[in-house]
Design an enzyme around this catalytic site. Structure first.
Site, short mmCIF file in Angstrom:
data_model
loop_
_atom_site.label_atom_id
_atom_site.label_comp_id
_atom_site.label_asym_id
_atom_site.label_seq_id
_atom_site.Cartn_x
_atom_site.Cartn_y
_atom_site.Cartn_z
N PHE A 88 0.82 -1.22 0.00
CA PHE A 88 0.00 0.00 0.00
C PHE A 88 0.85 1.26 0.00
O PHE A 88 0.33 2.34 -0.30
CB PHE A 88 -0.88 0.05 1.26
CG PHE A 88 -1.86 -1.07 1.38
CD1 PHE A 88 -3.08 -1.03 0.72
CD2 PHE A 88 -1.59 -2.18 2.16
CE1 PHE A 88 -4.00 -2.06 0.82
CE2 PHE A 88 -2.49 -3.22 2.28
CZ PHE A 88 -3.70 -3.17 1.61
N LYS A 92 -0.29 9.76 -2.77
CA LYS A 92 -1.52 9.61 -3.56
C LYS A 92 -2.24 10.91 -3.91
O LYS A 92 -3.38 10.87 -4.40
CB LYS A 92 -2.48 8.69 -2.81
CG LYS A 92 -2.89 9.25 -1.45
CD LYS A 92 -4.07 8.50 -0.83
CE LYS A 92 -4.51 9.15 0.46
NZ LYS A 92 -5.67 8.54 1.08
N SER A 132 -4.96 1.59 -9.12
CA SER A 132 -6.07 2.54 -9.06
C SER A 132 -6.77 2.60 -10.41
O SER A 132 -6.13 2.42 -11.46
CB SER A 132 -5.49 3.93 -8.72
OG SER A 132 -6.46 4.92 -8.95
N TYR A 156 0.77 11.17 -10.60
CA TYR A 156 0.34 10.11 -9.66
C TYR A 156 -0.15 8.90 -10.46
O TYR A 156 0.29 7.77 -10.23
CB TYR A 156 -0.77 10.63 -8.73
CG TYR A 156 -1.51 9.51 -8.03
CD1 TYR A 156 -0.87 8.72 -7.07
CD2 TYR A 156 -2.84 9.21 -8.35
CE1 TYR A 156 -1.54 7.68 -6.44
CE2 TYR A 156 -3.51 8.17 -7.73
CZ TYR A 156 -2.86 7.40 -6.78
OH TYR A 156 -3.52 6.36 -6.18
N LYS A 160 1.40 4.85 -11.12
CA LYS A 160 0.69 3.55 -11.01
C LYS A 160 0.83 2.75 -12.30
O LYS A 160 1.04 1.53 -12.26
CB LYS A 160 -0.79 3.76 -10.68
CG LYS A 160 -1.05 4.37 -9.31
CD LYS A 160 -0.72 3.40 -8.18
CE LYS A 160 -1.06 3.97 -6.82
NZ LYS A 160 -0.50 3.19 -5.71
P1 NAD Z 1 -2.46 6.62 2.87
O1 NAD Z 1 -1.63 7.81 2.56
O2 NAD Z 1 -3.46 6.73 3.96
O3 NAD Z 1 -1.52 5.36 3.19
C1 NAD Z 1 -0.28 5.18 2.55
C2 NAD Z 1 0.73 4.81 3.64
O4 NAD Z 1 2.00 4.60 3.03
C3 NAD Z 1 0.91 5.91 4.68
O5 NAD Z 1 0.83 5.35 5.97
C4 NAD Z 1 2.31 6.45 4.41
O6 NAD Z 1 2.93 6.91 5.59
C5 NAD Z 1 3.00 5.24 3.81
N1 NAD Z 1 4.11 5.52 2.89
C6 NAD Z 1 4.11 6.35 1.81
N2 NAD Z 1 5.32 6.32 1.23
C7 NAD Z 1 6.09 5.45 1.93
C8 NAD Z 1 7.43 5.00 1.81
N3 NAD Z 1 8.24 5.45 0.84
N4 NAD Z 1 7.89 4.10 2.70
C9 NAD Z 1 7.08 3.64 3.68
N5 NAD Z 1 5.82 4.05 3.87
C10 NAD Z 1 5.32 4.94 2.98
O7 NAD Z 1 -3.15 6.18 1.51
P2 NAD Z 1 -4.31 5.11 1.27
O8 NAD Z 1 -5.54 5.84 0.91
O9 NAD Z 1 -4.35 4.14 2.39
O10 NAD Z 1 -3.76 4.43 -0.05
C11 NAD Z 1 -3.01 3.23 0.01
C12 NAD Z 1 -2.60 2.86 -1.40
O11 NAD Z 1 -3.76 2.70 -2.21
C13 NAD Z 1 -1.74 3.91 -2.10
O12 NAD Z 1 -0.75 3.25 -2.86
C14 NAD Z 1 -2.72 4.62 -3.00
O13 NAD Z 1 -2.10 5.18 -4.14
C15 NAD Z 1 -3.66 3.50 -3.38
N6 NAD Z 1 -4.99 3.99 -3.75
C16 NAD Z 1 -5.72 4.71 -2.86
C17 NAD Z 1 -6.95 5.21 -3.22
C18 NAD Z 1 -7.77 6.04 -2.26
O14 NAD Z 1 -8.70 6.71 -2.70
N7 NAD Z 1 -7.49 6.04 -0.98
C19 NAD Z 1 -7.47 4.95 -4.50
C20 NAD Z 1 -6.71 4.18 -5.38
C21 NAD Z 1 -5.47 3.68 -4.98
C1 UD1 Z 2 -9.47 11.37 -7.28
C2 UD1 Z 2 -8.23 11.44 -8.13
C3 UD1 Z 2 -7.82 10.01 -8.50
C4 UD1 Z 2 -7.63 9.18 -7.22
C5 UD1 Z 2 -8.92 9.21 -6.41
C6 UD1 Z 2 -8.81 8.48 -5.10
C7 UD1 Z 2 -8.31 13.57 -9.34
C8 UD1 Z 2 -8.51 14.23 -10.67
N1 UD1 Z 2 -8.50 12.22 -9.32
O1 UD1 Z 2 -10.46 10.72 -8.03
O2 UD1 Z 2 -6.60 10.03 -9.22
O3 UD1 Z 2 -7.31 7.83 -7.55
O4 UD1 Z 2 -9.25 10.59 -6.13
O5 UD1 Z 2 -7.90 9.10 -4.26
O6 UD1 Z 2 -7.98 14.20 -8.36
N2 UD1 Z 2 -15.78 16.56 -6.02
C9 UD1 Z 2 -16.45 17.74 -5.77
N3 UD1 Z 2 -15.98 18.53 -4.77
C10 UD1 Z 2 -14.90 18.21 -4.00
C11 UD1 Z 2 -14.23 17.00 -4.27
C12 UD1 Z 2 -14.70 16.21 -5.30
O7 UD1 Z 2 -17.42 18.05 -6.45
O8 UD1 Z 2 -14.51 18.99 -3.11
C13 UD1 Z 2 -16.29 15.68 -7.09
C14 UD1 Z 2 -15.30 15.41 -8.20
O9 UD1 Z 2 -15.41 16.37 -9.21
C15 UD1 Z 2 -15.73 14.00 -8.64
C16 UD1 Z 2 -16.26 13.35 -7.36
O10 UD1 Z 2 -16.58 14.44 -6.48
O11 UD1 Z 2 -16.79 14.09 -9.57
C17 UD1 Z 2 -15.26 12.44 -6.68
O12 UD1 Z 2 -14.04 13.17 -6.48
P1 UD1 Z 2 -12.82 12.55 -5.66
O13 UD1 Z 2 -13.30 12.03 -4.36
O14 UD1 Z 2 -11.74 13.57 -5.63
O15 UD1 Z 2 -12.38 11.28 -6.52
P2 UD1 Z 2 -11.95 11.19 -8.06
O16 UD1 Z 2 -12.00 12.49 -8.73
O17 UD1 Z 2 -12.71 10.07 -8.67
#
Ligand code: NAD
Ligand code: UD1
Length: 355
Positions: A88, A92, A132, A156, A160
């Site tokens: 993870f 992000k 993602s 970002y 990925k």
């Molecule tokens: P998060 O930031 O809450 O968790 C990521 C964790 O990784 C954190 O605890 C951070 O301290 C740690 N970290 C970052 N870089 C590091 C490094 N170089 N060495 C060691 N630890 C490190 O994010 P999350 O929402 O839990 O996301 C987890 C993963 O899922 C990420 O790779 C993110 O890109 C991916 N992801 C998240 C979402 C989302 O919306 N949350 C969506 C799609 C993909």
């Molecule tokens: C965003 C990221 C995507 C990432 C994902 C999860 C962008 C362009 N994309 O996706 O790369 O994987 O988060 O971390 O940033 N919205 C509002 N007001 C707000 C926030 C969001 O209207 O303050 C709307 C957005 O326009 C969108 C929806 O809510 O239509 C969801 O937004 P968000 O939660 O940021 O997710 P993604 O845009 O799908």
């Protein structure tokens, strides 16, 4: 722990103190796995791990290291008899990645290279990776299947796409090199994870002003933020606002347990690297999310219509059929569960984790 042989129950969780990782730790511990976390705490606090142990009544092992520190990783693999890695750890924030692209490529792509090198040296070759839906980029499709071409539109997302390519190539090299223990890799493409553990003890704790919709809405509801900006109401969707596939974080991490089991099974017997969408297959608009939040919580959400956010798509939701067919996984929680659990976490932890 056993220093010589692999224990199939020992999982290394990189980024385990973060939002998704901490929920994965709960699910792993409750499923009988032993958990070793490596996290540099750049976007998390150890309080999340204390709470994971409190929820499950089971201990985990924590190392505060950066995954780019190869010798630290080598020490962990030498000591912990790891069988599988859930990866993870990563940065992000899309906006930050546009300002500091090198940081994202270094942390996310180089970090994964360092991790996989340490894994290969320790002959640990089962990996579940947090990818993602952002890898699909600005596709014209509304519903995304795994065979769509990839093409992310920001650093970002490109980090990925690059990591996926590295992992596919590592796996492909096995067929040339005829390794005895081939790579077995699941690339899990998340749609929009929201919600929190039903206990309200762990959840998403964004640093500063949230970028994502649900944390923003819940901070408006609790009075931390004054007003939500709805980014555009002129999209070609029924109410004009953007549609996304929101998935409960607990459903999401259950998909990771299914992936670990699949890596042990027939489908990955000869190795391989496969991508799976983790989404519900159902999209909701921004206005529908606001309505759901108001209904479940009884709080009014103050919002205004604002211009579109650069890089946003009109509509995007998963075709989750492959994960059902090959992992035996599908999302079970509904929108009310997602919203209620988000609110439960927010009200119990108005300032997030305090440490
Ligand atoms: P998060 O930031 O809450 O968790 C990521 C964790 O990784 C954190 O605890 C951070 O301290 C740690 N970290 C970052 N870089 C590091 C490094 N170089 N060495 C060691 N630890 C490190 O994010 P999350 O929402 O839990 O996301 C987890 C993963 O899922 C990420 O790779 C993110 O890109 C991916 N992801 C998240 C979402 C989302 O919306 N949350 C969506 C799609 C993909
Ligand atoms: C965003 C990221 C995507 C990432 C994902 C999860 C962008 C362009 N994309 O996706 O790369 O994987 O988060 O971390 O940033 N919205 C509002 N007001 C707000 C926030 C969001 O209207 O303050 C709307 C957005 O326009 C969108 C929806 O809510 O239509 C969801 O937004 P968000 O939660 O940021 O997710 P993604 O845009 O799908």
């Amino acid at each position: 722990m056993n220093q010589n042989s692999i224990n199939h129950k020992n999982i290394l969780v990189t980024g385990g103190a973060g939002y998704v990782g901490s929920h994965a730790c709960v699910e792993l511990l409750q499923s009988g796995f032993n958990v070793v976390v490596v996290d540099n705490l750049c976007n998390s606090k150890t309080e999340s791990l204390s709470r994971v142990q409190h929820i499950t009544g089971r201990p985990l092992t924590f190392y505060q290291h950066d995954i780019r520190d190869k010798s630290a990783l080598a020490d962990i693999f030498a000591k912990e008899a790891i069988s599988t890695v859930m990866h993870f750890a990563g940065l992000k924030a899309v906006g930050e990645s546009c300002e500091k692209p090198a940081l994202y490529y270094d942390n996310n792509v180089y970090g994964t290279l360092a991790l996989t090198e340490a894994m290969a040296d320790a002959n640990v070759k089962k990996l579940v990776f947090s990818s993602s839906a952002t890898v699909y980029g600005a596709s014209d499709c509304r519903q995304y299947s795994e065979d769509l071409p990839l093409g992310a539109i920001n650093p970002y997302g490109r980090s990925k796409v690059m990591i996926e390519a590295v992992l596919r190539d590592l796996s492909a090299a096995d067929t040339i090199n005829q390794h005895k223990s081939p790579w077995k890799i699941a690339l899990l493409r998340y749609f929009n994870p929201i919600g929190a553990h039903e206990s309200g003890q762990i959840g998403e704790d964004p640093d500063g002003i949230p970028n994502n919709l649900l944390p923003y809405i819940s901070q408006v509801a609790i009075g931390k933020l004054a007003q939500l900006s709805v980014f555009g109401n002129d999209y070609p969707t029924p109410d004009g606002t953007g549609i996304r596939d929101y998935i409960h974080v607990v459903d999401l991490v259950k998909g990771h347990i299914k992936a670990i089991n699949a890596l042990e099974g027939e489908a990955f017997k000869s190795g391989g690297c496969k991508a799976y969408n983790l989404g519900t297959g159902q999209g909701y608009s921004v206005l529908e999310m606001i309505n759901a939040f108001e209904t479940v919580t009884g709080q009014r959400i103050n919002y205004k219509i604002a211009p579109r956010r650069t890089g946003d798509l009109a509509e995007c939701f998963a075709n989750p059929a492959l994960a059902l067919k090959e992992l035996g996984w599908k999302a079970e929680k509904n929108l009310d569960d997602m919203v209620a659990d988000t609110w439960n976490w927010q009200t119990k932890n108005p300032q997030g984790y305090i440490q």
